[in-house]
Design a protein around this motif. Structure first.
Motif, mmCIF file in Angstrom:
data_model
loop_
_atom_site.group_PDB
_atom_site.id
_atom_site.type_symbol
_atom_site.label_atom_id
_atom_site.label_comp_id
_atom_site.label_asym_id
_atom_site.label_seq_id
_atom_site.Cartn_x
_atom_site.Cartn_y
_atom_site.Cartn_z
ATOM 1 N N TYR A 98 40.081 -5.042 7.020
ATOM 2 C CA TYR A 98 38.757 -4.793 6.444
ATOM 3 C C TYR A 98 37.712 -4.969 7.546
ATOM 4 O O TYR A 98 37.769 -5.942 8.309
ATOM 5 C CB TYR A 98 38.455 -5.778 5.303
ATOM 6 N N THR A 146 43.206 0.698 6.530
ATOM 7 C CA THR A 146 41.973 0.055 6.981
ATOM 8 C C THR A 146 40.832 0.467 6.058
ATOM 9 O O THR A 146 40.697 1.662 5.734
ATOM 10 C CB THR A 146 41.640 0.466 8.426
ATOM 11 N N PHE A 147 40.014 -0.513 5.635
ATOM 12 C CA PHE A 147 38.869 -0.243 4.774
ATOM 13 C C PHE A 147 37.595 -0.664 5.489
ATOM 14 O O PHE A 147 37.532 -1.736 6.098
ATOM 15 C CB PHE A 147 39.000 -0.997 3.448
ATOM 16 N N ARG A 197 33.365 -4.517 8.571
ATOM 17 C CA ARG A 197 31.990 -4.292 8.129
ATOM 18 C C ARG A 197 31.075 -4.387 9.343
ATOM 19 O O ARG A 197 31.230 -5.282 10.184
ATOM 20 C CB ARG A 197 31.571 -5.332 7.089
#
Length: 528
Positions: free
Chosen positions: A450, A513-514, A452
């Motif tokens: 993950y 994968t996010f 960001r």
């Protein structure tokens, strides 16, 4: 998945039947040649003079007779030790030439002027280890004393080519995967360098980035870094060639031990911004927000142990030489203070230590089967792993990103040299290269990744993995024929390479994968 090289074998079969006629300069990559020219006091050639060449370190003897042109060629001579040349002829004073050292792939010429009994002979020597090249080959030769006296960071053998100004580091330097220095010359690619070890190919054919098994620095007798105009025997490349010859044992027992330590606790963890700008650069200003300079990977603790030993098993007949290296390195990186608290270790410690370990071994056995036949057997082992390669964990990458890179390779080689006649020499080589795995990526904890970005960026989880192998077998044979100043070589080489495995470099995502919106600041469990 298994892949066999689709083009090497046909090309090599063509090369196998090729006829190569070259000047004396084009010799075997791992041996040297000597030409002895015999003349009398008037300058006339002397036919039928007995020429004896003795290796003072191993006791090896080669005897020939000067031909119609007064010269004799002795090919396939070992680079280990020094040579004594004796020239004798009835009615003339015999002459000894001592202390001759040879260079890989080159020819030393000894001109001996014999005089009548009681007179003093004259000797001229050129093309030996202290001489100049007699061919257009461009490169730089590094012998064992030079290598021993040169401080080389990490004792990486692949750093040595940078001592040649024609070479420079390749982009990325190669430390990410194999912990070796990549190098290029001219406009070449780092994947076009070929490596020859004791006359046989030592390329890592799966990725063609470096040698498949690293040689300990203490095992190298001589290394030649060639940029162009080199013999076709160095083969398969559109770029530079790296020729390495390993040490062999002698009649004397000898060895060395080395220990190097760089304690991590003694290293400065921060530096002042004083002199951030050079006084001569008036336009430079130290940023007001910069209060200190913090180097990466500090502390970086490094310890290296190396040892070599060589000597006789049976004097004048069987010799051994073995070298081993062990490297232990602990590199510390630091996590960013901007990481959310739930991503940090429970104790709040921002330091993360990666561990690199490598073991190298090279062993060589030389045996004289008969006065005219010698056998060399060599084995090389390279094992290493790194649980934080290229500081994958650090900054905004959380500890759960960690993964391990490992490589397990070994090579074995057998060289047989046979003096068929005084002017006919055959050199046969067989080599097997095994990289299994040649690349292994393992997540410490396999999980979905993950990421960001934005004001509170982070990356957690590791989903990439791969397990790749490469196997290669090579057979080559070279027949050398000489007559006077003429020298012809016939030879060929066949290589069969197989590679395969799962995944790719630097790993294939298994669990995906996010990436989350960079505007959200919610805890991980509430991210959408």
């Amino acid at each position: 998945m298994t892949i066999e090289n689709p083009f090497r074998l046909p090309l090599l079969l063509i090369a196998l039947f090729a006829f190569i006629a070259a000047p004396v300069a084009a010799q075997s990559p791992n041996t040297g040649t000597m030409i002895v020219k015999v003349v009398d006091q008037t300058g006339a050639v002397v036919k039928g003079a007995k020429v004896s060449v003795v290796n003072t370190a191993t006791g090896a003897v080669r005897e020939v007779v000067s031909g119609d042109e007064g010269s004799a060629t002795i090919a396939g001579l070992s680079l280990t030790g020094e040579y004594t040349v004796t020239v004798a002829m009835t009615g003339f004073t015999s002459e000894d030439v001592t202390g001759l050292a040879l260079r890989a792939g080159e020819t030393a010429t000894v001109k001996v002027k014999l005089v009548a009994g009681g007179g003093k002979s004259e000797v001229t020597v050129y093309g030996t280890a202290e001489g100049v090249r007699a061919d257009p080959q461009i490169g730089r030769r590094l012998d064992s004393p030079q290598i021993d006296e040169t401080p080389i960071l990490g004792r990486k053998v692949t750093t040595l080519p940078l001592l040649n100004s024609a070479f420079r580091q390749a982009k990325g330097t190669g430390d990410l995967f194999v912990n070796q220095t990549y190098f290029v010359t001219g406009a070449g690619s780092r994947r076009t360098t070929t490596v020859t070890l004791d006359g046989a190919n030592n390329d890592e054919a799966w990725g063609r980035q470096t040698m498949i098994a690293t040689v300990p620095l203490g095992a190298i007798q001589e290394m030649t870094v060639l940029s162009n105009a080199f013999s076709s025997e160095f083969g398969w490349t559109a770029g530079p060639a790296l020729n390495i010859v390993t040490k062999s044992g002698t009649n004397g027992l000898h060895g060395e031990r080395l220990f190097m330590s760089r304690p991590g606790g003694m290293q400065a963890k921060t530096f002042s911004t004083r002199n951030f700008c050079a006084p001569s650069v008036f336009t430079c200003l130290t940023p007001t927000t910069l209060t200190a300079i913090n180097p990466v990977d500090i502390p970086d603790a490094l310890s290296q142990v190396s040892g070599s030993i060589g000597g006789p098993i049976v004097r004048d007949k069987t010799f051994f030489f073995a070298t081993a290296d062990y490297t232990r390195q602990d590199r510390t990186t630091f996590l960013s203070t901007t990481l959310p608290a739930f991503l940090l270790p429970a104790d709040g410690n921002l330091a993360y230590t990666g561990h690199y370990r490598q073991t190298l071994f090279n062993g060589r056995l030389d045996h004289k089967l008969t006065p005219s036949q010698t056998l060399m057997a060599r084995m090389n082992i390279d094992r290493f792993d790194d649980d934080n390669p290229q500081d994958a964990v650090g900054g905004t990458n959380a500890p759960s990103v960690a993964r391990r890179y490992a490589r397990r390779s070994w090579t074995a080689q057998l060289n047989h040299t046979s003096v068929l006649r005084a002017n006919l020499l055959n050199e046969a080589r067989f080599a097997y290269l095994n990289g299994d795995p040649v690349t292994l990526w393992e997540a410490q904890t396999l999980s979905t990744t993950y990421t960001r970005s934005g004001s509170v960026p982070f990356t957690i989880g590791q989903s990439r993995a791969s397990d790749l192998f490469g196997h290669q077998a090579q057979f080559s044979d070279t027949l050398s024929w000489s007559r006077g100043i003429h020298y012809l070589r016939f030879g060929g080489s066949v290589i069969h390479h197989t590679s395969g495995g799962t995944g790719s470099e630097p790993g294939t995502a298994i669990l995906g994968t996010f990436t989350f919106k960079n505007t959200t600041t919610a805890p991980f469990g509430q991210l959408t």
